[in-house]
Design an enzyme around this catalytic site. Structure first.
Site, PDB file in Angstrom:
ATOM      1  N   HIS A 304      -5.306  -7.692   1.172  1.00  6.30           N
ATOM      2  CA  HIS A 304      -5.174  -6.903   2.404  1.00  6.30           C
ATOM      3  C   HIS A 304      -6.427  -7.142   3.230  1.00  6.30           C
ATOM      4  CE1 HIS A 304      -4.521  -3.701   5.257  1.00  6.30           C
ATOM      5  NE2 HIS A 304      -3.368  -3.384   4.687  1.00  6.30           N
ATOM      6  N   ASP A 352       2.266  -2.667  -0.689  1.00 14.23           N
ATOM      7  CA  ASP A 352       3.611  -3.253  -0.740  1.00 14.23           C
ATOM      8  C   ASP A 352       4.014  -3.548  -2.184  1.00 14.23           C
ATOM      9  OD1 ASP A 352       3.920  -3.310   2.088  1.00 14.23           O
ATOM     10  OD2 ASP A 352       2.685  -5.101   2.179  1.00 14.23           O
TER      11      ASP A 352
END
Length: 410
Positions: A304, A352
């Site tokens: 990320h 996710d």
């Protein structure tokens, strides 16, 4: 200080082009657009240009390049472009109006608690308003059609629900908070094709997927809280732009759902779900991950940009899975995937992957992962919409044109 004897206040076309870094055709275009003024030269055929005007234009161009570059970088996790009081991203996770999202999970907060905080409701509880347990006739067929994909079902019904709201353009905060609360519940029910539900959203979702499983319901609660907002992500920014036009809250929610439907945003949960399944079925998890990485494929659900040392939201959900799934073969496989992926790529799991992991470990398809994301994030979209409309300003950025230059004949 004596003036430079070689300096003249008038420049030839050649010198002007050199200072500005342009060709003569562009110079003539500048003159026609009023950016520069030309004067007759000594032979009445050439043209001269004021040095002061040329140097001023050169400075503007240089500043413009820097501004354009900064603006372009800002559009991809770069410099901040808007002020907000809603959420702050720090290495230890998002903060909602100064309060840690991770701490809120530990404190037992529900999505409704977080919504009240994000919307700055104060002592008001907009969720205390009664909700009709039946869908209006205009949306009943769509809302109850479980064959439709969740986002499409919600995006189809929400504009029609707006027609039922008498005060959709009312600017009073109390009224807007109540509209937002009903909309949060309606969206969650639409995502799972259920009737409107007056209880907590996490219980509605958990009951649909794993009835009477309290441990699972707690996982869903935690997921909704950490997903509630994440500053100016793609869907929040889309909702905020629409809100800046004065559109009603239902319209802003639809824009957020539309942005979320893209494979590089909400679709990432499905890709992460597939990665876990494919790695688990491979003869060797290590070989599977290594082959993907070596041929240049990404690892959906890992890494990320805003959390280079790991996504704290994912770490929180992973810790809860570890506590409740100690004897699960699927959990063991997931642990191996995470360990191997970090060893080979240096990347740690993001939210996710953990939304997808909740589904994989509990024998669910990928869809509930996206639904959890959409149901939770709607609280944040509404917060951004409310904040933007309170500012009363339109979001209207400019573009840097890089296409064909119009011909002078035109």
């Amino acid at each position: 200080m004596h003036p430079d004897p070689t300096r003249t206040d008038l420049l030839s076309a050649r010198d002007t082009c050199e200072i500005l870094g342009i060709n003569q055709a562009t110079l003539y275009a500048y003159v026609s657009r009023g950016l520069l003024e030309s004067r007759p030269g000594p032979d009445h055929r050439s043209r001269l240009y004021s040095r002061q005007d040329v140097e001023r234009l050169a400075q503007r161009k240089q500043a413009g390049r820097g501004a354009a570059r900064g603006a372009a970088q800002s559009l991809d996790r770069g410099l901040p472009v808007l002020e907000t009081r809603i959420s702050l991203i720090r290495p230890d996770g998002p903060y909602y109006r100064g309060k840690s999202a991770i701490a809120a999970v530990h404190d037992g907060a529900t999505l409704e608690d977080i919504a009240r905080l994000l919307w700055d409701c104060g002592e008001q509880d907009p969720f205390a308003v009664e909700i009709d347990p039946h869908w209006p006739a205009t949306v009943a067929a769509i809302a109850g059609d479980a064959r439709l994909p969740p986002l499409e079902r919600a995006m189809s019904a929400i504009p029609l629900l707006a027609l039922e709201v008498r005060h959709s353009f009312n600017s009073a905060p109390r009224v807007r908070h109540e509209i937002a609360a009903t909309l949060l519940r309606h969206n969650a029910a639409l995502l799972v094709s259920q009737a409107p539900f007056a209880g907590p959203v996490h219980r509605l979702l958990a009951q649909c997927w794993r009835p009477d499983d309290e441990v699972f319901a707690e996982l869903v609660r935690a997921a909704l809280v950490v997903c509630a907002d994440h500053e100016l992500n793609v869907s929040a920014f889309a909702a905020r732009v629409v809100a800046s036009t004065g559109a009603h809250l239902h319209g802003t929610v639809c824009s957020g759902l539309a942005a979320l439907s893209g494979p590089r945003h909400g679709g990432a949960t499905a890709r992460a779900h597939a990665l876990i399944a494919d790695a688990g079925e491979a003869p060797s998890v290590r070989d599977f991950i290594a082959t993907r990485w070596q041929r240049g494929d990404d690892l959906p659900g890992f890494g990320h940009a805003l959390y280079p040392h790991g996504d704290p939201r994912a770490a929180e959900i992973l810790a809860r899975l570890r506590e409740t799934q100690t004897d699960s073969p699927m959990m063991s496989r997931l642990e191996e995937i995470i360990a191997v992926a970090e060893e080979i790529s240096g990347q740690r799991p993001n939210i996710d992957l953990l939304l997808a992991s909740i589904c994989q470990v509990h024998g669910l398809p990928a869809t509930p992962a996206l639904v959890m994301f959409a149901a939770g994030r709607l609280a944040g979209w509404l917060a951004h919409a409310l904040e933007q409309q309170a500012l009363g300003r339109l979001i209207r950025p400019r573009a840097s044109y890089t296409g064909v230059t119009p011909s002078l004949e035109e």
